[in-house]
Each structure stands twice: as structure tokens, then as C-alpha cells.
Design an enzyme around this catalytic site. Structure first.
Site, PDB file in Angstrom:
ATOM      1  N   CYS A 170       0.825  -1.210   0.000  1.00  0.00           N
ATOM      2  CA  CYS A 170       0.000   0.000   0.000  1.00  0.00           C
ATOM      3  C   CYS A 170       0.865   1.269   0.000  1.00  0.00           C
ATOM      4  CB  CYS A 170      -0.932   0.000   1.202  1.00  0.00           C
ATOM      5  SG  CYS A 170      -0.045   0.155   2.776  1.00  0.00           S
ATOM      6  N   ALA A 186       3.029   1.781   2.984  1.00  0.00           N
ATOM      7  CA  ALA A 186       4.225   0.930   2.956  1.00  0.00           C
ATOM      8  C   ALA A 186       5.343   1.600   2.159  1.00  0.00           C
ATOM      9  CB  ALA A 186       3.895  -0.436   2.351  1.00  0.00           C
ATOM     10  N   ARG A 191      13.712  -6.453   9.957  1.00  0.00           N
ATOM     11  CA  ARG A 191      14.046  -7.624   9.169  1.00  0.00           C
ATOM     12  C   ARG A 191      15.119  -7.451   8.117  1.00  0.00           C
ATOM     13  NH1 ARG A 191      10.229  -4.997   6.690  1.00  0.00           N
ATOM     14  NH2 ARG A 191       9.798  -5.297   4.498  1.00  0.00           N
ATOM     15  N   HIS A 226       5.976   6.405  -2.410  1.00  0.00           N
ATOM     16  CA  HIS A 226       7.324   6.899  -2.727  1.00  0.00           C
ATOM     17  C   HIS A 226       7.245   8.386  -3.065  1.00  0.00           C
ATOM     18  CE1 HIS A 226       8.064   2.614  -4.514  1.00  0.00           C
ATOM     19  NE2 HIS A 226       8.310   2.622  -3.226  1.00  0.00           N
TER      20      HIS A 226
HETATM   21 FE1  CFM Z   1      12.945   0.527  -5.430  1.00  0.00          FE
HETATM   22 FE2  CFM Z   1      10.912  -0.206  -4.148  1.00  0.00          FE
HETATM   23 FE3  CFM Z   1      13.399  -0.814  -3.355  1.00  0.00          FE
HETATM   24 FE4  CFM Z   1      12.458  -1.841  -5.613  1.00  0.00          FE
HETATM   25 FE5  CFM Z   1      11.507  -3.815  -4.114  1.00  0.00          FE
HETATM   26 FE6  CFM Z   1       9.949  -2.230  -2.660  1.00  0.00          FE
HETATM   27 FE7  CFM Z   1      12.399  -2.803  -1.871  1.00  0.00          FE
HETATM   28 MO1  CFM Z   1      10.547  -4.630  -1.837  1.00  0.00          MO
HETATM   29  S1  CFM Z   1      11.158  -0.351  -6.264  1.00  0.00           S
HETATM   30  S2  CFM Z   1      14.373  -1.133  -5.191  1.00  0.00           S
HETATM   31  S3  CFM Z   1      12.220  -3.847  -6.255  1.00  0.00           S
HETATM   32  S4  CFM Z   1      12.362   1.053  -3.393  1.00  0.00           S
HETATM   33  S5  CFM Z   1       9.418  -3.977  -3.707  1.00  0.00           S
HETATM   34  S6  CFM Z   1       9.022  -0.346  -2.991  1.00  0.00           S
HETATM   35  S7  CFM Z   1      10.623  -2.635  -0.716  1.00  0.00           S
HETATM   36  S8  CFM Z   1      12.676  -4.745  -2.604  1.00  0.00           S
HETATM   37  S9  CFM Z   1      14.162  -1.611  -1.493  1.00  0.00           S
END
Ligand code: CFM
Length: 543
Positions: A64, A67, A98, A196
Site C-alpha cells: 500500500c 508501505a 528484518r 514513494h
Molecule cells: Fe525501489 Fe521499491 Fe526498493 Fe524496488 Fe523492491 Fe519495494 Fe524494496 Mo521490496 S522499487 S528497489 S524492487 S524502493 S518492492 S518499494 S521494498 S525490494 S528496497
């Protein structure tokens, strides 16, 4: 034995399996879903539907808006108290112990291991929760004396209309520290991507530019969109350090709010994850004249390219020589492991459905050991992350996107770096690329299947069709995929492995893939639902 898909003559056209997938959907849904499944053709440049609402009833991988804002962008910063205004469940699931690592200096604050929440109750929903929020801010301040507090709105808070911004202003006045709020209710956008954007706006408005401190290095950069999963940022810090490049701030892995306050004194912004943070890069360029370039440190080749790109930008003989020295030394180590692993992994098939950048970046690491990506997709990326930034003007702005504030940024007449703008002009003439991201699809093979916001039904069908040797996704997908006899590598948390960025990271990844791809254990798994299609349970109390 499962018969492997033959890809020696190129990838097969997956249209048939796509038709099978669609056949199960009601007509209206099939019509909508169809636009998010694309048979790739890099020569033609196809369009994909992305960043639209998930169809209700479909099991999505997405998270969401809250998040994306609280967990992803602000979460990894250690010296700010991230206070969640909402029910305790939202905090429990956003507790970051985590995966994001951080290294506080001796005596420095680190609040990452805590979870701060107002824990609102039914009575707050009825009578309002602002008083409780103020008390929580005072209490957090009293106990921890932080430099800053961020307040994050969850769904119920938005629904009852608590004003986190006015509370923030009032508390900032009362306590004399930086306090700011985010309207990042879970429902605010179609996925975490909206979060974001909201986080980028908040950090830009309330943090960046608060400290105009003097230069401390000859080559000052920021690293944007690197969240230190599994210690990735540590490996990159090691490389920058040795090269003599001063990393002012990382947004936001292994970071401090304090470092973000002077991030605008950098000479260059590097973007790793384009999706989550391109907004800050663009705004910093408009306001302060700091150019940005897209890089990827996932993969040894990409890491070398990124370091060279930085050296080329600064155009300094000593720096270039140092960077070449590092690359040569590191690549020698990488090559030994790569060759040994590749001999065993060549020809294997991978599928990856992750987030908004990793589904692209990790294809490079796989191809370095001869593994082909047959199908991939993002959970919440936009068309530019798939097709490249040049499609941005043609992206339809729908009501969900309009819901997110787009800041109007003006040039800071005092701090704007004219020298960098001149440097950029000059480099552009020499073919140096700025402010661009070509996206994932142009780099994928013809006939690879690209899917946005994949769901469980589609995942199962594709595993049947491609019989991949490895599937990359997250915890929600992990066990169901493994029960089908296919190992799953989590690319969000790295299954507690890593780092995978940079050169040492690449070596780690190759070795781990050797273990995962070359074990025969997965072929011995009998999918439980093949023998027991129905699981029947009973309550002990009735026995
Ligand atoms: Fe960018 Fe992300 Fe991330 Fe990502 Fe991700 Fe993520 Fe992540 Mo999970 S687009 S790189 S591929 S910020 S889904 S919202 S939390 S791994 S650090």
C-alpha cells in the site's frame, strides 16, 4: 523428469499460454488484464499497461501507499523517529528489523529497531485521534530526544480526517525539532508507488536544504534509491571510499536525516532505483542544478560501468586511474568465481516479479552466469520503468495519479550550481547521458513475457509453461512456488543473505545461485495438491 523448455532457437512465442490465462477471466477482466501482459519485442518497443488499479478479487503482490512512504523511503533512516498514526497492526507489519541494515557511529541514535505507533482505538475513530497523536509525539520526544519526527497517516486516520500536518506544525513549534507529516494513507494511490512520491515530496520540502555546510570532499555525490537491503550500501560505500569519492547521503540506506539536510551540496546524484526516487533527483536538479544519472550496481559489469560513469563526470585523471585500479582488482576476483559458477549454471531459466526496479537489475546478475530471464515484471512500476523515460509525455494522467501532489519547484537563486549546469552541457555534447532511464523491456529478449502486477493464477500457469529453474519474488509467493518444485529467491529481503550489490555482492550472488540452481532437491518435491487436492481440517475441541 520435467521436460525443459527449449530456448536454443530463441524464446518461444508465449501467446498460447497467455490465451489460456485469459480464458479463465470474465470477459471484462480479461480485456483489462490483457494490456498488462506483453510479448516483448525490443526492436518494436511495445506499450504496457502499468500503475493502474488492481482488479478487486485478484491476489496481487502489491503493498500500500503507507508501505511505500513509511517502510521503503523513510524507514531505513536511523536518526528520525518514524511515528505511525494508526492501529497497531499497521506498525507491526512495517517494523523494519528484518532487512534494512544500518551502522550508527559510536553514540549516534538508531531508532530503526523500534516501532512507534499511536495505537489508535475505536474511541479515537469516533472522537478523533489528534490529541493522542500529540501525546505520542511528546512522549517520543521526552524519551528519545530525536532530531526529527516523521508522522505517517494510515487509512483510518485519513478517513476520520485527523490533520497530521497541523499537529506536526504545532509540535514543531512546541518542541523545537523538525517534525513533519505525510498524508500517505494506504488507499491514497494504487500501490506503494504513490507512497514513494509522497515521501519524496515530504523529504524535499522539510529536510533537503536545511544545512548549507561547507564542502568536505573534492568529488561529492549522493546515492539515491539504495536502501541497504542485505548490506548492499555497505559494499558501495567501500568502493566510493577507496576511490576518494565523498558520499554525502544515501536515500535512504544506512542513512541519517542529518546527512539528507546537506545533500543539496553534492555535485552529482546517482539513481539506483529509478521508480522510488526519481522525483527527488528531478527536484534537486531544478532547484539546485545538480544533474542526475541512472546507474545500477547490481551486477559486476554494471558496477564497473557506474564507477566509470562517475569518474568520467568529474573528469579528473587521478580519480579515473583509481577507479580503473579498483575495477581491475575487483573484476579479477569476480571473474574467477563467475567462470566456475557459469560452467554449472549456463542455460538455466529464471523468472522474476519484484517491486519497481529489481526485476530489471537482477537480470544483469543472472546473465553474467549464463541464466536467461524468460519472463519478468514489476509490481507497481510505471510505464517509464518498463519502456524508458521517453514515453513519459505520453503517459495518461488518471485520477489516481492526480491524487498525488506534484510539487512546483523553483530555482534557488543563491544555491543554484551554474557551474554544474555548464559541466552538464559540455558533457552532453560528448555523448554523456544524463537524466535518462531506458527501462527494462528494451534490454529483455524478444518473446520474453513481460507482466505488470502479476497474480497467483498467472504465476501458476507460467511456472507450468516455462518450468523455470528459479523464481524471484517475495515472501508471499515463496512457499507456493517452492511447493511447485521451483526454488524461490526473495529479492526484497534477500532471504537474509546478501549483499548482492557491487563486486563482492556479485560474487555472493553467483555462489548462492550455484547452490540454489544446482541442487536436485527441488525436483524431488511432489506438489502436495497433486496427491491431496483438498486439505480437510477439524477443531480439536470437537474430537
Ligand atoms: Fe525501489 Fe521499491 Fe526498493 Fe524496488 Fe523492491 Fe519495494 Fe524494496 Mo521490496 S522499487 S528497489 S524492487 S524502493 S518492492 S518499494 S521494498 S525490494 S528496497
Amino acid at each position: 523428469m520435467v521436460k525443459k523448455l527449449d530456448i536454443t532457437q530463441g524464446l518461444p512465442d508465449p501467446s498460447k499460454v497467455m490465451d489460456e490465462i485469459m480464458a479463465k477471466y470474465p470477459t471484462k477482466i480479461a480485456k483489462k488484464r490483457q494490456k498488462s501482459l506483453v510479448v516483448n519485442d525490443p526492436a518494436e518497443g511495445k506499450e504496457i499497461q502499468a500503475n493502474v488499479r488492481t482488479i478487486p478479487g485478484i491476489i496481487t503482490q502489491r503493498g500500500c501507499t503507507y508501505a511505500g512512504c513509511k517502510g521503503v523511503v523513510l524507514g531505513p533512516t536511523r536518526d528520525i523517529i518514524n511515528l505511525v498514526h494508526g492501529p497497531i497492526g499497521c506498525s507491526f507489519y512495517a517494523w523494519l528489523t528484518r532487512r534494512n541494515q544500518t551502522r550508527p557511529a559510536e553514540g549516534e541514535d538508531n531508532f530503526i529497531t523500534y516501532s512507534f505507533s499511536t495505537d489508535i482505538q475505536d474511541s479515537n475513530i469516533v472522537f478523533g485521534g489528534e490529541a493522542k497523536l500529540k501525546d505520542a509525539v511528546r512522549e517520543a520526544f521526552e524519551i528519545f530526544k530525536p532530531k526529527a519526527i516523521g508522522i505517517f497517516s494510515t487509512c483510518p486516520v485519513g478517513l476520520i480526517g485527523d490533520d497530521v500536518h497541523s499537529v506536526s506544525r504545532e509540535m514543531k513549534e512546541e518542541l523545537g525539532i523538525n517534525i513533519f507529516g505525510f498524508s500517505c494513507e494506504g488507499y491514497r494511490g494504487v500501490s506503494q508507488s504513490a507512497g514513494h512520491h509522497i515521501a519524496n515530496n515530504g523529504v524535499f520540502k522539510n529536510v533537503i536544504g536545511n544545512n548549507n555546510r561547507d564542502r568536505i570532499g573534492k568529488f561529492q555525490i549522493n546515492l539515491l534509491g539504495e536502501y541497504n537491503i542485505g548490506g548492499d550500501a555497505f559494499e558501495l560505500e567501500r568502493l566510493f571510499d577507496e576511490a576518494g569519492i565523498t558520499l554525502l547521503s544515501t536515500f535512504s540506506g544506512n542513512s541519517t536525516i542529518e546527512s539528507m539536510e546537506y545533500a543539496h551540496t553534492a555535485d552529482l546524484n546517482l539513481i539506483m532505483c529509478h521508480r522510488s526516487i526519481n522525483y527527488i533527483a528531478e527536484m534537486m536538479e531544478e532547484k539546485y542544478g545538480i544533474p542526475w544519472v541512472k546507474v545500477s550496481f547490481i551486477g559486476a559489469e554494471g558496477s564497473a560501468k557506474a564507477l566509470r560513469k562517475v569518474a568520467e563526470y568529474f573528469d579528473d585523471a587521478e580519480l579515473s586511474a583509481k577507479v580503473e585500479e579498483i575495477i581491475e582488482r575487483e573484476m579479477t576476483k569476480v571473474e574467477v568465481v563467475r567462470e566456475a559458477v557459469k560452467a554449472k549454471t549456463e542455460g538455466k531459466l529464471a523468472m522474476m516479479f519484484v517491486g519497481g526496479s529489481r526485476a530489471h537489475h537482477y537480470q544483469d546478475l543472472f546473465s553474467e552466469i549464463g541464466v536467461t530471464t524468460v519472463s519478468a515484471g514489476y509490481e507497481f512500476a510505471h510505464r517509464d520503468d518498463y519502456e524508458g523515460r521517453d514515453v513519459i509525455p505520453s503517459i495518461k494522467i488518471d485520477a489516481d495519479t492526480r491524487n498525488i501532489e506534484d510539487l512546483t519547484v523553483e530555482k534557488d537563486l543563491e544555491l543554484y550550481r551554474e557551474d554544474l549546469a555548464v559541466k552538464k552541457e559540455k558533457l552532453l555534447k560528448n555523448g554523456y547521458e544524463f537524466s535518462n532511464y531506458d527501462g527494462m523491456m528494451p534490454e529483455m529478449k524478444k518473446n520474453s513475457l513481460v507482466i505488470d502486477d502479476i497474480n497467483h493464477w498467472e504465476t501458476e500457469k507460467l511456472i507450468e509453461y516455462y518450468k523455470p529453474d528459479i523464481f524471484c519474488a517475495g515472501i508471499k509467493e515463496k512457499y507456493v512456488v517452492q511447493k511447485s518444485g521451483v526454488p524461490l529467491k526473495q529479492l526484497h529481503s534477500y532471504d537474509y543473505g546478501g549483499p548482492y550489490a557491487g563486486f563482492e555482492g556479485a560474487i555472493n550472488f553467483y555462489l548462492e545461485m550455484e547452490r540454489m540452481l544446482c541442487t536436485r532437491i527441488w525436483k524431488m518435491v511432489t506438489t502436495p495438491w497433486k496427491t491431496d487436492p483438498e486439505i480437510v481440517g477439524s477443531f480439536a475441541i470437537n474430537e
